[in-house]
Design a protein around this motif. Structure first.
Motif, PDB file in Angstrom:
ATOM      1  N   ALA A  25       0.871  -1.188   0.000  1.00  8.75           N
ATOM      2  CA  ALA A  25       0.000   0.000   0.000  1.00  8.75           C
ATOM      3  C   ALA A  25       0.900   1.228   0.000  1.00  8.75           C
ATOM      4  CB  ALA A  25      -0.880   0.005   1.241  1.00  8.75           C
ATOM      5  N   ILE A  26       0.618   2.137  -0.935  1.00  8.86           N
ATOM      6  CA  ILE A  26       1.406   3.376  -1.017  1.00  8.86           C
ATOM      7  C   ILE A  26       0.478   4.529  -0.685  1.00  8.86           C
ATOM      8  CG2 ILE A  26       2.720   4.876  -2.576  1.00  8.86           C
ATOM      9  CD1 ILE A  26       3.452   2.272  -4.118  1.00  8.86           C
ATOM     10  N   ILE A  27       0.893   5.378   0.243  1.00  7.77           N
ATOM     11  CA  ILE A  27       0.075   6.536   0.613  1.00  7.77           C
ATOM     12  C   ILE A  27       0.629   7.743  -0.129  1.00  7.77           C
ATOM     13  CG2 ILE A  27      -0.861   7.918   2.506  1.00  7.77           C
ATOM     14  CD1 ILE A  27      -1.593   4.865   2.562  1.00  7.77           C
ATOM     15  N   GLY A  28      -0.187   8.291  -1.047  1.00  5.40           N
ATOM     16  CA  GLY A  28       0.215   9.457  -1.825  1.00  5.40           C
ATOM     17  C   GLY A  28       0.463   9.115  -3.284  1.00  5.40           C
ATOM     18  N   ALA A  29      -0.274   9.792  -4.174  1.00  6.65           N
ATOM     19  CA  ALA A  29      -0.072   9.607  -5.625  1.00  6.65           C
ATOM     20  C   ALA A  29       0.603  10.837  -6.201  1.00  6.65           C
ATOM     21  CB  ALA A  29      -1.396   9.325  -6.325  1.00  6.65           C
ATOM     22  N   GLY A  30       1.615  11.360  -5.472  1.00  4.44           N
ATOM     23  CA  GLY A  30       2.485  12.391  -6.038  1.00  4.44           C
ATOM     24  C   GLY A  30       3.504  11.685  -6.929  1.00  4.44           C
ATOM     25  N   GLU A 151      -2.038   0.733  11.866  1.00  7.54           N
ATOM     26  CA  GLU A 151      -1.545  -0.116  12.945  1.00  7.54           C
ATOM     27  C   GLU A 151      -0.805  -1.248  12.278  1.00  7.54           C
ATOM     28  OE1 GLU A 151      -5.141   0.051  16.247  1.00  7.54           O
ATOM     29  OE2 GLU A 151      -5.378  -1.193  14.457  1.00  7.54           O
ATOM     30  N   GLN A 152       0.205  -1.800  12.953  1.00  7.41           N
ATOM     31  CA  GLN A 152       0.889  -2.933  12.345  1.00  7.41           C
ATOM     32  C   GLN A 152       1.194  -3.980  13.405  1.00  7.41           C
ATOM     33  OE1 GLN A 152       4.901  -2.416  10.899  1.00  7.41           O
ATOM     34  NE2 GLN A 152       5.110  -0.412  11.895  1.00  7.41           N
ATOM     35  N   ASP A 153       1.279  -5.260  12.916  1.00  5.21           N
ATOM     36  CA  ASP A 153       1.767  -6.329  13.798  1.00  5.21           C
ATOM     37  C   ASP A 153       2.799  -7.108  12.985  1.00  5.21           C
ATOM     38  OD1 ASP A 153       0.395  -8.021  12.074  1.00  5.21           O
ATOM     39  OD2 ASP A 153      -1.380  -8.143  13.362  1.00  5.21           O
ATOM     40  N   ASP A 154       3.136  -8.311  13.419  1.00  2.00           N
ATOM     41  CA  ASP A 154       4.204  -9.066  12.740  1.00  2.00           C
ATOM     42  C   ASP A 154       3.808  -9.520  11.339  1.00  2.00           C
ATOM     43  OD1 ASP A 154       5.719  -8.727  14.917  1.00  2.00           O
ATOM     44  OD2 ASP A 154       5.408 -10.749  15.734  1.00  2.00           O
ATOM     45  N   HIS A 155       2.521  -9.461  11.024  1.00  3.40           N
ATOM     46  CA  HIS A 155       2.077 -10.027   9.739  1.00  3.40           C
ATOM     47  C   HIS A 155       1.563  -9.008   8.741  1.00  3.40           C
ATOM     48  CE1 HIS A 155       2.554 -13.810  11.749  1.00  3.40           C
ATOM     49  NE2 HIS A 155       1.826 -13.328  12.744  1.00  3.40           N
ATOM     50  N   ARG A 156       0.979  -7.910   9.215  1.00  2.00           N
ATOM     51  CA  ARG A 156       0.375  -6.971   8.272  1.00  2.00           C
ATOM     52  C   ARG A 156       0.275  -5.560   8.838  1.00  2.00           C
ATOM     53  NH1 ARG A 156      -3.302 -10.085  10.293  1.00  2.00           N
ATOM     54  NH2 ARG A 156      -3.028 -11.641   8.679  1.00  2.00           N
ATOM     55  N   VAL A 157      -0.055  -4.618   7.907  1.00  2.00           N
ATOM     56  CA  VAL A 157      -0.343  -3.237   8.302  1.00  2.00           C
ATOM     57  C   VAL A 157      -1.816  -2.991   7.996  1.00  2.00           C
ATOM     58  CG1 VAL A 157       0.399  -0.829   8.091  1.00  2.00           C
ATOM     59  CG2 VAL A 157       1.895  -2.639   7.272  1.00  2.00           C
ATOM     60  N   SER A 158      -2.527  -2.430   8.953  1.00  2.00           N
ATOM     61  CA  SER A 158      -3.931  -2.041   8.713  1.00  2.00           C
ATOM     62  C   SER A 158      -3.940  -0.529   8.554  1.00  2.00           C
ATOM     63  CB  SER A 158      -4.817  -2.428   9.886  1.00  2.00           C
ATOM     64  OG  SER A 158      -4.678  -3.798  10.128  1.00  2.00           O
ATOM     65  N   ILE A 159      -4.596  -0.061   7.488  1.00  2.00           N
ATOM     66  CA  ILE A 159      -4.522   1.373   7.162  1.00  2.00           C
ATOM     67  C   ILE A 159      -5.934   1.953   7.182  1.00  2.00           C
ATOM     68  CG2 ILE A 159      -3.650   3.041   5.457  1.00  2.00           C
ATOM     69  CD1 ILE A 159      -2.064   0.412   4.400  1.00  2.00           C
ATOM     70  N   TYR A 160      -6.057   3.114   7.813  1.00  2.00           N
ATOM     71  CA  TYR A 160      -7.379   3.731   7.990  1.00  2.00           C
ATOM     72  C   TYR A 160      -7.480   5.024   7.180  1.00  2.00           C
ATOM     73  CZ  TYR A 160      -7.214   0.445  11.808  1.00  2.00           C
ATOM     74  OH  TYR A 160      -7.083  -0.717  12.541  1.00  2.00           O
ATOM     75  N   PHE A 161      -8.664   5.231   6.598  1.00  2.00           N
ATOM     76  CA  PHE A 161      -8.886   6.413   5.770  1.00  2.00           C
ATOM     77  C   PHE A 161     -10.037   7.248   6.322  1.00  2.00           C
ATOM     78  CE2 PHE A 161      -6.843   3.227   3.172  1.00  2.00           C
ATOM     79  CZ  PHE A 161      -5.790   3.953   2.648  1.00  2.00           C
ATOM     80  N   GLU A 162      -9.978   8.527   5.988  1.00  2.00           N
ATOM     81  CA  GLU A 162     -10.993   9.466   6.462  1.00  2.00           C
ATOM     82  C   GLU A 162     -12.394   9.085   5.978  1.00  2.00           C
ATOM     83  OE1 GLU A 162     -10.454  14.177   6.905  1.00  2.00           O
ATOM     84  OE2 GLU A 162     -10.927  13.524   4.880  1.00  2.00           O
ATOM     85  N   GLU A 165     -12.981   3.818   5.143  1.00  2.00           N
ATOM     86  CA  GLU A 165     -12.461   2.539   4.662  1.00  2.00           C
ATOM     87  C   GLU A 165     -11.240   2.102   5.460  1.00  2.00           C
ATOM     88  OE1 GLU A 165     -11.684   1.675   0.495  1.00  2.00           O
ATOM     89  OE2 GLU A 165     -13.370   2.998   0.005  1.00  2.00           O
ATOM     90  N   LYS A 166     -11.017   0.788   5.445  1.00  2.00           N
ATOM     91  CA  LYS A 166      -9.826   0.229   6.083  1.00  2.00           C
ATOM     92  C   LYS A 166      -9.271  -0.821   5.128  1.00  2.00           C
ATOM     93  CE  LYS A 166      -8.557  -2.964   9.668  1.00  2.00           C
ATOM     94  NZ  LYS A 166      -9.053  -4.004  10.554  1.00  2.00           N
ATOM     95  N   VAL A 167      -7.955  -0.816   4.898  1.00  2.00           N
ATOM     96  CA  VAL A 167      -7.369  -1.861   4.047  1.00  2.00           C
ATOM     97  C   VAL A 167      -6.186  -2.464   4.788  1.00  2.00           C
ATOM     98  CG1 VAL A 167      -8.037  -0.749   1.865  1.00  2.00           C
ATOM     99  CG2 VAL A 167      -5.763  -0.309   2.824  1.00  2.00           C
ATOM    100  N   SER A 168      -5.751  -3.648   4.344  1.00  2.00           N
ATOM    101  CA  SER A 168      -4.531  -4.178   4.952  1.00  2.00           C
ATOM    102  C   SER A 168      -3.550  -4.576   3.859  1.00  2.00           C
ATOM    103  CB  SER A 168      -4.850  -5.326   5.900  1.00  2.00           C
ATOM    104  OG  SER A 168      -5.316  -6.409   5.182  1.00  2.00           O
ATOM    105  N   ALA A 169      -2.266  -4.553   4.216  1.00  2.00           N
ATOM    106  CA  ALA A 169      -1.202  -4.847   3.257  1.00  2.00           C
ATOM    107  C   ALA A 169      -0.022  -5.470   4.002  1.00  2.00           C
ATOM    108  CB  ALA A 169      -0.761  -3.547   2.570  1.00  2.00           C
ATOM    109  N   ASP A 170       0.895  -6.083   3.215  1.00  2.00           N
ATOM    110  CA  ASP A 170       2.103  -6.655   3.836  1.00  2.00           C
ATOM    111  C   ASP A 170       3.103  -5.553   4.173  1.00  2.00           C
ATOM    112  OD1 ASP A 170       1.103  -9.169   3.229  1.00  2.00           O
ATOM    113  OD2 ASP A 170       2.000  -9.117   1.221  1.00  2.00           O
ATOM    114  N   PHE A 171       3.019  -4.464   3.387  1.00  2.00           N
ATOM    115  CA  PHE A 171       4.074  -3.449   3.453  1.00  2.00           C
ATOM    116  C   PHE A 171       3.438  -2.111   3.082  1.00  2.00           C
ATOM    117  CE2 PHE A 171       7.891  -1.822   0.781  1.00  2.00           C
ATOM    118  CZ  PHE A 171       8.466  -1.191   1.870  1.00  2.00           C
TER     119      PHE A 171
END
Ligand SMILES: Cc1cc2nc3c(=O)[nH]c(=O)nc-3n(C[C@H](O)[C@H](O)[C@H](O)COP(=O)(O)OP(=O)(O)OC[C@H]3O[C@@H](n4cnc5c(N)ncnc54)[C@H](O)[C@@H]3O)c2cc1C
Length: 401
Positions: A25-30, A151-162, A165-171
């Motif tokens: 997951a990449i934050i920012g489309a600059g 938030e992140q743990d040993d397996h994934r990152v959970s990402i929150y949006f205004e 929505e919530k998504v998860s990714a490895d990186f």
């Protein structure tokens, strides 16, 4: 001696092994977020880009692409430099003028190609954003997604949006610019540092002759100056800069335009008319800021890239160019490592020392605009010593994938 690497010798990302990371997951489309998305997709990763803007609009000013940035863009996406040249303008001459529009000196820019194997190209920021975005499937870019936390743990990152929505990714990569929320969560170093200068910039279609084809202009006043960039197809970008201890953002577009018009009131008629012809709502005003270099950009499965990692003064034009180096090298590190920790350790080892030197020299370059040392020394001075412009260019531009 010409030390540049030929296109054939570059390591092409598509030929490297697929990394162990699947979902990124990449934050920012600059420019940085899009470039690293293209690079990681080349390796076979599933990449999603989340951008807070509602749409891609024709914003930004003219950008100067330098040999190191072009080399890395070409290694990420072979052939892209030709596309950029066709969209923008290859600079042949750099012209220094006074505020009366009289030429003080001219410098051939062809030496860039001869010495470093790439030209100097000026392009509209928005056009470059569109070129990079066109290399990605449109469904992988999610507009109207302002990241508000993770938030992140040993397996994934959970990402929150205004937008809920919530998504998860490895990186996750924070490519969310100088006011990065990802940096704030990882490092927490507050607001950027104002460097005592304001900038107003725009792009307009302008059919009066203000620059000859292939010219890049620099108009030097006392505590103010203006860059003039040809962007091809009749587009001109002007960037007006003024040293100003107070950080005053005009309340509306009309006020911002009046402020610039007043400042250039006694400049050459051609320059004054250029500002007068610009629609006020197309002028964007930005305070010039940077941050002090960091010794670490990552935590667990999250890292930073571009302005989020190493924002710098635009004095040496390396903001976007050094970001394209980050994008390629992060992808390379991911391809060569067997864990995220290993990849990020090697990314930081490659990138932090180099970008510290670029940030520091950009800061010192910015301080050269100040007429007296006392005014410049109001800012915390960095430890690295300053290179001459020639030394810096040789060091920066000869860096190859
Ligand atoms: C609209 C715009 C116009 C610019 N124009 C110029 C120019 O004309 N000349 C120049 O030299 N430099 C310009 N820059 C800066 C230049 O692009 C950067 O210095 C350099 O390219 C590094 O890029 P970056 O991708 O790291 O950061 P940026 O280019 O700043 O991109 C960051 C991206 O992240 C997005 N973002 C920020 N916060 C969030 C969030 N919480 N969630 C999701 N998305 C978020 C932003 O909207 C932006 O698209 C501009 C930047 C922007 C955003």
């Amino acid at each position: 001696m010409n030390t540049h690497t030929s296109a054939q010798e570059k390591i092409q990302l598509g030929k490297l092994s697929t990394p162990f990371i699947e979902k990124v997951a990449i934050i920012g489309a600059g420019l940085g977020g899009l470039a690293v998305a293209v690079a990681l997709r080349k390796l076979g990763c599933e990449v999603q880009v989340y951008e807070k803007a509602q749409d891609f609009r024709p914003v930004g000013g003219g950008l100067g692409l330098l040999p190191n940035g072009l080399n890395f863009l070409d290694a990420i996406e072979p052939g892209i430099v030709e596309t950029i040249k066709n969209s923008g303008c290859e600079v042949r001459t750099i012209v220094l003028k006074n505020t009366q529009g009289e030429t003080i000196s001219t410098n051939p820019a062809s030496r860039f190609q001869d010495k470093y194997g790439q030209p100097l190209i000026t392009v509209w920021w928005w056009h470059l954003q569109q070129i990079l975005a066109s290399k990605l499937p449109s469904e992988s870019i999610h507009l109207h997604h302002r990241c508000i936390g993770f938030e992140q743990d040993d397996h994934r990152v959970s990402i929150y949006f205004e937008n809920g929505e919530k998504v998860s990714a490895d990186f996750m990569i924070g490519a969310d610019g100088i006011n990065s929320v990802i940096r704030e969560a990882l490092i927490g170093d507050g607001k950027p540092r104002y460097l005592g200068s304001m900038s107003w910039r725009t792009v307009i279609k302008y059919n009066q002759e203000i620059l000859n084809p292939g010219e890049f202009g620099f108009v030097k006043g006392h505590k103010e100056f203006m860059y003039l960039l040809n962007l091809g197809n009749g587009y001109i970008s002007w960037v007006y800069r003024q040293l100003s201890a107070d950080y005053i953002i005009s309340q509306n577009a009309g006020e911002a335009k009046s402020r610039v018009l007043n400042q250039v009131a006694d400049w050459a008629e051609s320059l004054h008319s250029l500002v007068a012809a610009t629609p006020a709502e197309q002028i964007s005003q930005t305070p010039i800021c940077d941050r002090l270099p960091l010794n670490s950009w990552s935590q667990g499965r999250v890292t930073l890239l571009g302005d989020a990692a190493h924002p710098m003064s635009p004095a040496l034009g390396q903001g976007a160019n050094s970001t394209f180096e980050d994008a390629y090298e992060l992808a390379l590190c991911c391809s060569q490592a067997s864990s995220i920790q290993e990849a990020l350790a090697s990314y930081e080892q490659r990138r932090i020392p180099r970008t510290q030197v670029i940030q520091t020299n950009s800061f010192l370059g910015e301080m050269r605009y100040y007429p007296t040392e006392t005014e410049a020394s109001n800012h915390q001075m960095p430890e690295h010593s300053q290179m001459s412009r020639e030394e810096f260019q040789d060091w920066a531009f000869n860096y190859n994938p």
